[in-house]
Every structure is written in structure tokens, then in C-alpha cells.
Design a protein around this motif. Structure first.
Motif, PDB file in Angstrom:
ATOM      1  N   ARG A 388       0.839  -1.202   0.000  1.00 24.91           N
ATOM      2  CA  ARG A 388       0.000   0.000   0.000  1.00 24.91           C
ATOM      3  C   ARG A 388       0.876   1.255   0.000  1.00 24.91           C
ATOM      4  O   ARG A 388       0.672   2.176  -0.789  1.00 24.91           O
ATOM      5  CB  ARG A 388      -0.923   0.011   1.221  1.00 24.91           C
ATOM      6  N   LYS A 389       1.881   1.264   0.877  1.00 25.71           N
ATOM      7  CA  LYS A 389       2.793   2.417   0.966  1.00 25.71           C
ATOM      8  C   LYS A 389       3.640   2.534  -0.296  1.00 25.71           C
ATOM      9  O   LYS A 389       3.927   3.640  -0.765  1.00 25.71           O
ATOM     10  CB  LYS A 389       3.688   2.264   2.197  1.00 25.71           C
ATOM     11  N   TYR A 391       2.884   1.720  -3.426  1.00 22.82           N
ATOM     12  CA  TYR A 391       2.124   2.315  -4.529  1.00 22.82           C
ATOM     13  C   TYR A 391       1.756   3.763  -4.236  1.00 22.82           C
ATOM     14  O   TYR A 391       1.686   4.588  -5.141  1.00 22.82           O
ATOM     15  CB  TYR A 391       0.872   1.487  -4.814  1.00 22.82           C
ATOM     16  N   ARG A 392       1.524   4.093  -2.978  1.00 25.59           N
ATOM     17  CA  ARG A 392       1.226   5.482  -2.631  1.00 25.59           C
ATOM     18  C   ARG A 392       2.434   6.365  -2.900  1.00 25.59           C
ATOM     19  O   ARG A 392       2.322   7.436  -3.481  1.00 25.59           O
ATOM     20  CB  ARG A 392       0.829   5.569  -1.154  1.00 25.59           C
ATOM     21  N   ASN A 393       3.626   5.891  -2.508  1.00 20.89           N
ATOM     22  CA  ASN A 393       4.852   6.664  -2.747  1.00 20.89           C
ATOM     23  C   ASN A 393       5.158   6.763  -4.238  1.00 20.89           C
ATOM     24  O   ASN A 393       5.618   7.799  -4.725  1.00 20.89           O
ATOM     25  CB  ASN A 393       6.033   6.022  -2.020  1.00 20.89           C
ATOM     26  N   SER A 395       2.969   6.764  -6.628  1.00 20.50           N
ATOM     27  CA  SER A 395       2.001   7.703  -7.196  1.00 20.50           C
ATOM     28  C   SER A 395       2.453   9.141  -6.952  1.00 20.50           C
ATOM     29  O   SER A 395       2.366  10.003  -7.835  1.00 20.50           O
ATOM     30  CB  SER A 395       0.625   7.479  -6.564  1.00 20.50           C
TER      31      SER A 395
END
Length: 402
Positions: A388-389, A391-393, A395
Motif C-alpha cells: 500500500r505504501k 504504490y502510494r509513494n 504515485s
């Protein structure tokens, strides 16, 4: 998808679970608890499974893997489902022989039949238990006598547990319940001989694998967690080997079963995506296993893209190819070289052949390659939260670059 059959009191039930990840959480739904009245042949099981999937609008092409025990009928049913998925894809369009060969190899890699983790542990345990069945039967006989005595005597001790031979952990529970009332047994006037050294050695050797089995009951439990606990169990057994006669046999059985698990492409692919096992200079994945995992993941990506948007996927596969066009009034020219016509012919053949093999965007493969050079994550890492982290980073980085 996970399937299993349970038979109790002359009634058989086929259970069907669907598992997927949503919002980085493992979601499990039971979509079928079907009482079966027909023989448990592979064809009958396949028919019931397909009825259940159709009822929920789940296409066979959406199934990534099928987790089963080692039952021959269930494994064969999985093979029939595999063949059905392959046939379904082949019938989507009119295809030539080259495309058919590609689809066949693609499906064989993507649709995986994986042995259940709990069942694999059970098989490793049984590999050793079957060599000491005589000693266990002696303990089982004593337990049956004790249960009668305890009921008749109205004592305060706990009733010793009788095992179910199809569940190895119940044998461990039986031996543990027997050992707990050792003092009571030794004070009995009845002539009951128990080899307490055997009981103690059995409990000591099988305790690590019993703990590993219990961890499988965790709700958010992924392949990497299971492999972590399996390796931990191996280390604990290795420490016991010098002092325990059963630990070495159990350790060898686990290593053999582990090698079988590592033959499943879906299993290796899951480890490849786990930063606890795939990192720079990892000793846990060989170069060959990494190649197998990458190939499987790329094929899976291709399949997902095709399911999500077939027309867009086909456009993606041929994008970037600039066809050669010839004007109606263009005449052959020797200035283009003696082999110009041959070059065009070969390029045309290459283009035709490449259309049968979807072209994966380079960044997908590069992202997979980059996973091999990251640092190792701690073994208590929540891998779903890690992604999750990640893909967030990623993005955020893309927005900054834009």
C-alpha cells in the motif's frame, strides 16, 4: 479459489471459497456449501463448482489459482477446470496454430493448482508419524481406557483427548493431554505401562510444527507469512536434532515437502513479490526461480489486462509498431538495397508473429526486476501494508515528475 470436501455421519459437503485482496486486505467469501449426493468423481465435482461460479457471475477465466488438498478426485477436477479455462480463451476468437500454442502455454502458467498450506504441513507430519504408528497406537489404547476410568470415577482431572487419525494435530493434542495427567496415571492401581520417554520426545519434536499449524488460522495470512513460519519451524527442528530422535526425520520431511511447494509457479511468484524473501543478493530465491516468477507475473498481468478490457489490450499489444506503407505510384527502387523486399517480407512475418504474443510494456518488467535490488524487510513486516505504501509513494513520485 479453494475447494474441499468433508464427510461426516454419511453426509458429504463440498465447500467452495473465493479469496481475493481488496484495499490491501485478504477477503474470503464462502460461496458454496453444497451437499453432494453423487459420487465424488472429478467430472461431478467440476459440474458443481461451475454451477456455483456461474451463480455468482464468476467466469472461469477470472480464477488465478485453485487451492486443494491431495485428493486425486479434487486434483483431477482442478485439471478439468484448467482445461475449461484454456478452451474458453481459445474460443474467444478465431486463432491460428501459433496463437493456440501461445494461449496453451500462457494458461498453463497462470492457472495454478496449489496444495493447501495446512495440508502440506500435515503431509510432512504424516511422513514421520507413519514410522511410529505402533508407539502411537499403544498410547491411543491407554487413552481409551483412561477415558472410561475418568468417566466412571468422577475425578477432577481433564478427560484425555482421543485423536482423529486424519488430523495429525489431533494426535499431538492427544499426546499432550496424556502427558498432562502423567501423575494421575502413575498413581493408579491399574497396570498401565506408558513409554513416557516416547511421549516427551514426540511432543518436543512436533511442538514447532504444531505452532506453525496454529498460525495458519490467522485471518490476514499470506503465502510469505506461511513460508516465514515454515522456515522458522525448520530452524527450531534443527536445534532439536542433537537431542531428539524424531526431529531429524521431521526436518527432512519438511525440506522435501518445501521443495514440492517451490515447484508451483504461483507460490514462487508470491515469494518474489515479498520483500522479506526477494531482495538484493537474497539466498532464498535462485536466479532460475526469479526468472520463473517474473515470467509468471508478466503472463498474469497480460491475462488481467485482457480480462479488464480486451479491445484496449489488443491495441496496446500492437501500439508502437509503425507499418510500412507504399504509395500506389511508388516503383521498386534498387537504391533501397538488394534485400529491401526481403526485409519488408521478414518484418511483415515478424509483425504477424508478434501479434500472437502480447507485448508487455517495458516498465512492467523493469519494475519486477527492480524488486531484486531492494533491501530486505523484517520478517514481521505486514506485506500488504508494505505494498500500500509502495504504490502510494510511487504515485506521489509520478505526480512530482509530471
Amino acid at each position: 479459489m479453494k475447494i474441499d470436501i468433508a464427510t461426516r455421519m454419511e453426509r458429504s459437503v463440498l465447500g467452495i471459497n473465493i479469496q481475493y485482496i481488496k484495499d490491501y486486505k485478504v477477503i474470503v467469501h464462502t460461496i458454496g456449501m453444497i451437499e453432494t449426493t453423487k459420487r465424488h468423481t472429478a467430472a461431478n465435482l467440476k459440474e458443481e463448482i461451475m454451477k456455483c461460479l456461474n451463480e455468482y457471475g464468476i467466469g472461469i477465466n477470472q480464477i488465478y489459482s485453485n487451492t486443494t488438498d491431495n485428493g486425486a478426485n479434487v486434483v483431477k477436477a482442478s485439471k478439468l477446470l484448467h482445461d475449461m479455462q484454456q478452451e474458453s480463451l481459445a474460443n474467444e476468437d478465431a486463432i491460428n496454430d501459433v496463437e493456440a500454442d501461445h494461449i496453451e502455454s500462457q494458461i498453463a502458467s497462470v492457472f495454478s493448482v496449489v496444495r493447501c498450506a495446512a495440508h502440506t504441513i500435515q503431509l510432512a507430519a504424516y511422513d514421520v508419524i507413519k514410522t511410529i504408528e505402533k508407539d502411537l497406537e499403544e498410547c491411543r489404547t491407554i487413552v481409551k481406557k483412561l477415558r472410561t476410568l475418568v468417566r466412571a470415577g468422577n475425578t477432577d482431572i481433564s478427560l484425555p483427548f482421543i485423536d482423529n487419525r486424519t488430523r495429525w494435530n489431533s494426535t499431538y493434542d492427544m499426546m499432550e493431554s496424556l502427558y498432562r495427567i502423567k501423575e494421575y496415571i502413575e498413581n493408579l492401581d491399574k497396570n498401565m505401562y506408558i513409554n513416557w520417554s516416547f511421549v516427551k520426545d514426540f511432543l518436543t519434536a512436533f511442538q514447532p510444527i504444531s505452532k506453525c499449524t496454529l498460525k495458519l488460522q490467522n485471518e490476514q495470512y499470506i503465502i510469505g507469512d506461511f513460508f516465514r513460519d515454515w522456515l522458522t519451524c525448520e530452524l527450531e527442528l534443527a536445534d532439536l536434532v542433537p537431542e531428539n530422535i524424531y526431529a531429524d526425520s521431521l526436518l527432512n520431511a519438511m525440506k522435501i515437502r518445501k521443495n514440492v511447494l517451490l515447484e508451483y509457479k504461483a507460490f514462487v511468484a508470491a515469494l518474489y513479490l515479498d520483500p522479506r524473501f526477494n531482495f538484493e543478493e537474497t539466498p532464498l530465491l535462485s536466479s532460475e526461480q526469479k526468472d520463473v516468477a517474473m515470467d509468471h507475473l508478466i503472463r498474469t498481468y497480460e491475462m488481467i489486462q485482457k480480462i479488464k478490457n480486451p479491445s484496449e489490450y489488443e491495441n496496446d499489444c500492437t501500439s508502437g509498431v509503425v507499418p510500412h506503407t507504399t504509395q500506389d505510384n511508388e516503383l521498386p527502387s534498387t537504391s533501397k538495397g538488394a534485400y529491401h523486399k526481403l526485409t519488408l517480407h521478414v518484418r511483415s512475418l515478424a509483425k504477424s508473429q508478434s501479434a500472437t504474443r502480447p507485448i508487455v510494456k517495458p516498465d512492467i518488467k523493469q519494475k519486477l526486476v527492480n524488486l531484486c535490488v531492494k533491501e530486505m524487510e523484517p520478517f514481521d513486516t505486514n506485506v500488504l501494508e508494505y505494498w500500500r505504501k509502495f504504490y502510494r509513494n510511487e504515485s506521489i513520485d509520478n505526480k512530482i515528475k509530471f
